[in-house]
Design a protein around this motif. Structure first.
Motif, PDB file in Angstrom:
ATOM      1  N   VAL A   1       0.838  -1.206   0.000  1.00  0.00           N
ATOM      2  CA  VAL A   1       0.000   0.000   0.000  1.00  0.00           C
ATOM      3  C   VAL A   1       0.872   1.254   0.000  1.00  0.00           C
ATOM      4  CG1 VAL A   1      -1.693   1.334   1.320  1.00  0.00           C
ATOM      5  CG2 VAL A   1      -1.938  -1.160   1.129  1.00  0.00           C
ATOM      6  N   GLU A   2       1.854   1.262   0.850  1.00  0.00           N
ATOM      7  CA  GLU A   2       2.730   2.431   0.992  1.00  0.00           C
ATOM      8  C   GLU A   2       3.454   2.738  -0.321  1.00  0.00           C
ATOM      9  OE1 GLU A   2       6.448   3.607   3.876  1.00  0.00           O
ATOM     10  OE2 GLU A   2       4.820   2.399   4.721  1.00  0.00           O
ATOM     11  N   ARG A   3       3.983   1.707  -0.971  1.00  0.00           N
ATOM     12  CA  ARG A   3       4.672   1.927  -2.245  1.00  0.00           C
ATOM     13  C   ARG A   3       3.714   2.477  -3.290  1.00  0.00           C
ATOM     14  NH1 ARG A   3       7.488  -2.931  -0.662  1.00  0.00           N
ATOM     15  NH2 ARG A   3       5.998  -4.247  -1.801  1.00  0.00           N
ATOM     16  N   GLY A   4       2.488   1.969  -3.292  1.00  0.00           N
ATOM     17  CA  GLY A   4       1.502   2.453  -4.255  1.00  0.00           C
ATOM     18  C   GLY A   4       1.147   3.911  -4.039  1.00  0.00           C
ATOM     19  N   MET A   5       0.997   4.296  -2.783  1.00  0.00           N
ATOM     20  CA  MET A   5       0.637   5.685  -2.485  1.00  0.00           C
ATOM     21  C   MET A   5       1.775   6.650  -2.810  1.00  0.00           C
ATOM     22  SD  MET A   5      -1.646   5.431   1.004  1.00  0.00           S
ATOM     23  CE  MET A   5      -2.179   7.146   0.882  1.00  0.00           C
ATOM     24  N   LYS A   6       2.996   6.138  -2.840  1.00  0.00           N
ATOM     25  CA  LYS A   6       4.144   6.996  -3.169  1.00  0.00           C
ATOM     26  C   LYS A   6       4.344   7.181  -4.680  1.00  0.00           C
ATOM     27  CE  LYS A   6       6.900   6.213   1.022  1.00  0.00           C
ATOM     28  NZ  LYS A   6       8.108   5.542   1.578  1.00  0.00           N
ATOM     29  N   GLU A   7       3.650   6.364  -5.474  1.00  0.00           N
ATOM     30  CA  GLU A   7       3.745   6.522  -6.927  1.00  0.00           C
ATOM     31  C   GLU A   7       3.158   7.878  -7.342  1.00  0.00           C
ATOM     32  OE1 GLU A   7       4.603   3.465  -9.518  1.00  0.00           O
ATOM     33  OE2 GLU A   7       5.911   3.963  -7.836  1.00  0.00           O
ATOM     34  N   ASN A   8       3.616   8.397  -8.463  1.00  0.00           N
ATOM     35  CA  ASN A   8       3.097   9.684  -8.949  1.00  0.00           C
ATOM     36  C   ASN A   8       2.516   9.513 -10.341  1.00  0.00           C
ATOM     37  OD1 ASN A   8       2.501  12.283  -9.681  1.00  0.00           O
ATOM     38  ND2 ASN A   8       4.527  13.138  -9.243  1.00  0.00           N
ATOM     39  N   TYR A   9       1.194   9.439 -10.401  1.00  0.00           N
ATOM     40  CA  TYR A   9       0.507   9.404 -11.684  1.00  0.00           C
ATOM     41  C   TYR A   9      -0.392  10.637 -11.829  1.00  0.00           C
ATOM     42  CZ  TYR A   9       2.356   4.749 -12.379  1.00  0.00           C
ATOM     43  OH  TYR A   9       3.213   3.688 -12.562  1.00  0.00           O
ATOM     44  N   SER A  10       0.122  11.744 -11.351  1.00  0.00           N
ATOM     45  CA  SER A  10      -0.583  13.011 -11.562  1.00  0.00           C
ATOM     46  C   SER A  10      -0.367  13.455 -13.005  1.00  0.00           C
ATOM     47  CB  SER A  10      -0.051  14.079 -10.603  1.00  0.00           C
ATOM     48  OG  SER A  10       1.297  14.405 -10.935  1.00  0.00           O
ATOM     49  N   TRP A  11      -1.162  14.411 -13.442  1.00  0.00           N
ATOM     50  CA  TRP A  11      -1.037  14.895 -14.824  1.00  0.00           C
ATOM     51  C   TRP A  11       0.288  15.597 -15.065  1.00  0.00           C
ATOM     52  CZ3 TRP A  11      -3.016  13.326 -19.001  1.00  0.00           C
ATOM     53  CH2 TRP A  11      -4.300  12.801 -19.039  1.00  0.00           C
ATOM     54  N   SER A  12       0.944  16.049 -14.002  1.00  0.00           N
ATOM     55  CA  SER A  12       2.199  16.770 -14.201  1.00  0.00           C
ATOM     56  C   SER A  12       3.239  15.882 -14.872  1.00  0.00           C
ATOM     57  CB  SER A  12       2.734  17.295 -12.866  1.00  0.00           C
ATOM     58  OG  SER A  12       3.008  16.216 -11.986  1.00  0.00           O
ATOM     59  N   MET A  13       3.205  14.570 -14.597  1.00  0.00           N
ATOM     60  CA  MET A  13       4.159  13.660 -15.211  1.00  0.00           C
ATOM     61  C   MET A  13       3.867  13.488 -16.695  1.00  0.00           C
ATOM     62  SD  MET A  13       6.004  13.024 -12.607  1.00  0.00           S
ATOM     63  CE  MET A  13       7.028  11.647 -13.101  1.00  0.00           C
ATOM     64  N   SER A  14       2.596  13.211 -17.029  1.00  0.00           N
ATOM     65  CA  SER A  14       2.221  13.011 -18.429  1.00  0.00           C
ATOM     66  C   SER A  14       2.361  14.292 -19.228  1.00  0.00           C
ATOM     67  CB  SER A  14       0.772  12.520 -18.503  1.00  0.00           C
ATOM     68  OG  SER A  14       0.597  11.376 -17.711  1.00  0.00           O
ATOM     69  N   CYS A  15       2.115  15.414 -18.578  1.00  0.00           N
ATOM     70  CA  CYS A  15       2.152  16.709 -19.267  1.00  0.00           C
ATOM     71  C   CYS A  15       3.535  16.968 -19.864  1.00  0.00           C
ATOM     72  CB  CYS A  15       1.772  17.809 -18.280  1.00  0.00           C
ATOM     73  SG  CYS A  15       1.444  19.390 -19.080  1.00  0.00           S
ATOM     74  N   SER A  16       4.572  16.551 -19.185  1.00  0.00           N
ATOM     75  CA  SER A  16       5.928  16.743 -19.705  1.00  0.00           C
ATOM     76  C   SER A  16       6.110  16.018 -21.039  1.00  0.00           C
ATOM     77  CB  SER A  16       6.959  16.224 -18.701  1.00  0.00           C
ATOM     78  OG  SER A  16       6.858  16.927 -17.483  1.00  0.00           O
ATOM     79  N   GLU A  17       5.494  14.833 -21.161  1.00  0.00           N
ATOM     80  CA  GLU A  17       5.588  14.085 -22.415  1.00  0.00           C
ATOM     81  C   GLU A  17       4.818  14.786 -23.533  1.00  0.00           C
ATOM     82  OE1 GLU A  17       7.559  11.355 -22.826  1.00  0.00           O
ATOM     83  OE2 GLU A  17       8.198  11.966 -20.809  1.00  0.00           O
ATOM     84  N   TYR A  18       3.669  15.351 -23.198  1.00  0.00           N
ATOM     85  CA  TYR A  18       2.924  16.096 -24.210  1.00  0.00           C
ATOM     86  C   TYR A  18       3.668  17.348 -24.649  1.00  0.00           C
ATOM     87  CZ  TYR A  18      -1.192  13.129 -23.961  1.00  0.00           C
ATOM     88  OH  TYR A  18      -2.043  12.064 -24.050  1.00  0.00           O
ATOM     89  N   GLU A  19       4.334  17.987 -23.707  1.00  0.00           N
ATOM     90  CA  GLU A  19       5.158  19.161 -24.073  1.00  0.00           C
ATOM     91  C   GLU A  19       6.217  18.784 -25.111  1.00  0.00           C
ATOM     92  OE1 GLU A  19       6.052  22.525 -21.176  1.00  0.00           O
ATOM     93  OE2 GLU A  19       6.169  20.742 -19.914  1.00  0.00           O
ATOM     94  N   LYS A  20       6.877  17.660 -24.888  1.00  0.00           N
ATOM     95  CA  LYS A  20       7.885  17.212 -25.855  1.00  0.00           C
ATOM     96  C   LYS A  20       7.255  16.945 -27.214  1.00  0.00           C
ATOM     97  CE  LYS A  20      10.613  14.911 -22.242  1.00  0.00           C
ATOM     98  NZ  LYS A  20      10.974  13.575 -21.697  1.00  0.00           N
TER      99      LYS A  20
END
Length: 478
Positions: free
Chosen positions: A454-473
């Motif tokens: 559970v703890e490892r899962g909650m520490k993951e970051n799947y916010s839009w800020s991560m994907s947004c960087s790929e769209y910027e590229k």
């Protein structure tokens, strides 16, 4: 400042039937924070709430010609969280109780919408650098842009991105009828463009004409180039593979935040979830009318009840699963056979099964906060959002490793102390039963290890800020 126009059939909070609306409602906000001039255009459906319509300003009407037809369009504008949103109104096409109707009607409706989007730009004197088109409903925009507007200096430098959210939905119509209602020249309706086994395929046109093609996870981008997942378009996608990429979806971490979510009673974070999730489980059990048992293994499925979501894997193994110290929470409607199946199990196991076919955000969040695990045994899953929400709320995903599920859920490996969930690859009931059994055993016999998952899962970051960087590229590459 780069200018990006998002064209789509749905956008949260105005109109949403699935993940498409959530993506179009979230990603532009991230781009705006990064300095882009990003705007959104949608049809003004009659079913959009009066709350929003009252905030809109209205332009003068202008004509849109599609083939021999001409229909007036009016632009209604409102600014939502800093983003200009344009709604194109036309009573003939966008009336009705919902955004979609019969396919033959929708082919004409969204052909008109695609043409109207391009006419709108000249009317507004807004020249975007990129038009980002979403799914088949806007897939004619790249076609119209290249074939009918390419010589016009105003449109000459506009690039297009075509995002495929689900290959199964393609916008199919009779060939002669589609030629008539789109007004496109005959040479567009060939085997390498819109023609598809004697019919017309709008999504195929978008794939053929867009400058770049994206889909919603890296694994799905690979899968759709194979016959099993390509829904008949795998050959064209392999041909365009140099312009195809997968960018995993995100979720809005302000909306999905167990530390401040107003829809759950006991807030928590990665340090405090152990006690708070048990308290939320009690709230959920009371809400569902099931026995209050903090130690029981509470599992949810928050999904459309369709074949794609792996419902047929559950039937053969549910009886055996429900013999154990478990509770099963089902939220979401769908095909009648599957609704009937879960209604049967609710009758057979009234102290273990809760079913609600009417989805609400409030109940979904209560389930994420109160359940220990969520099941997603999908036949295919372009991205999936439920597992991202589950990870955020400390609810361990049990998934079939396909598409976005494979990209976002890391398999539990106790020997290495890694993993955020459990999964299987073979599409069988036995594989699902075996994986559920593995998760149940860890939950019951190794609670400390379960807490670490559970703890490892909650520490993951799947916010839009991560994907947004790929769209910027991607935009920069255009």
């Amino acid at each position: 400042m780069e200018k990006i126009l998002y064209a789509a059939a749905e956008c949260t909070p105005f109109i949403k039937t699935g993940g498409l609306g959530a993506v179009v409602g979230s990603l532009p906000k991230q781009l705006r924070q990064r300095g882009y001039d990003v705007r959104i255009v949608l049809p003004l459906y009659e079913c959009i709430g009066e709350k929003w319509k009252k905030q809109m300003t209205e332009s003068l009407p202008f004509p849109v010609h599609v083939g021999w037809r001409s229909q007036p369009v009016t632009i209604h504008t409102l600014t939502y969280e800093g983003i200009p949103c344009y709604f194109l109104s036309n009573e003939h096409y966008f009336g009705g109780e919902g955004p979609y109707g019969e396919m033959w009607q929708d082919v004409e409706k969204f052909s008109f919408f695609s043409k109207a989007v391009l006419e709108m730009l000249a009317f507004l004197e807004f020249e975007p650098d990129v038009i980002h088109c979403h799914d088949w409903q806007t897939s004619l925009i790249p076609v119209y842009l290249r074939r009918l507007y390419g010589e016009n200096p105003f449109y000459h430098d506009i690039k297009t991105v075509m995002t495929i959210h689900n290959m199964r939905f393609q916008g199919m119509g009779d060939l002669a009828y589609t030629q008539d209602v789109t007004g496109l020249p005959d040479d567009v309706f060939t085997y390498d463009k819109l023609e598809y086994y004697g019919s017309a395929n709008l999504l195929k046109g978008g794939i053929a004409f867009a400058d770049k093609i994206t889909t919603v996870s890296s694994t799905y981008a690979e899968e759709i180039q194979q016959p099993e997942y390509g829904e008949g378009l795998d050959g064209l996608l392999r041909y365009r593979s140099g312009d195809l990429c997968g960018i995993v979806n995100g979720i809005d971490y302000q909306i999905y935040s167990p530390s401040q979510d107003p829809m759950i009673k006991y807030h928590y974070n990665v340090k405090t979830f152990r006690k708070a999730k048990k308290k939320n489980k009690t709230v959920l059990q009371n809400r569902a009318g099931l026995p209050v048992k903090k130690a029981t293994f509470a599992v949810c499925m928050i999904t459309r009840l369709t074949e794609q979501k792996g419902m047929d894997l559950l039937g053969p193994m549910l009886d055996e699963f429900l013999q154990q110290d478990v509770q099963l929470y089902i939220l979401g409607g769908g095909e009648k056979d599957y609704e009937g199946m879960f209604s049967y199990y609710r009758e057979q196991y009234p102290n273990k099964v809760f079913v609600d076919f009417d989805y609400t955000d409030e109940l979904a969040k209560l389930m994420y906060a109160g359940c220990d695990a969520t099941i997603m045994p999908s036949k295919f899953e372009p991205c999936g959002l439920s597992q991202l929400m589950a990870l955020r709320y400390g609810t361990v995903p049990i998934v079939r490793f396909t598409g976005g599920l494979k990209d976002t859920v890391k398999p539990y490996r106790p020997e290495y102390g890694i993993g955020t969930g459990f999964g299987f690859e073979e599409y069988t009931s036995d594989a699902l039963k075996r994986t559920l059994g593995e998760a149940f055993a860890v939950y019951k016999n190794h609670p400390a290890e379960w807490g670490e998952i559970v703890e490892r899962g909650m520490k993951e970051n799947y916010s839009w800020s991560m994907s947004c960087s790929e769209y910027e590229k991607l935009y920069d590459s255009l």
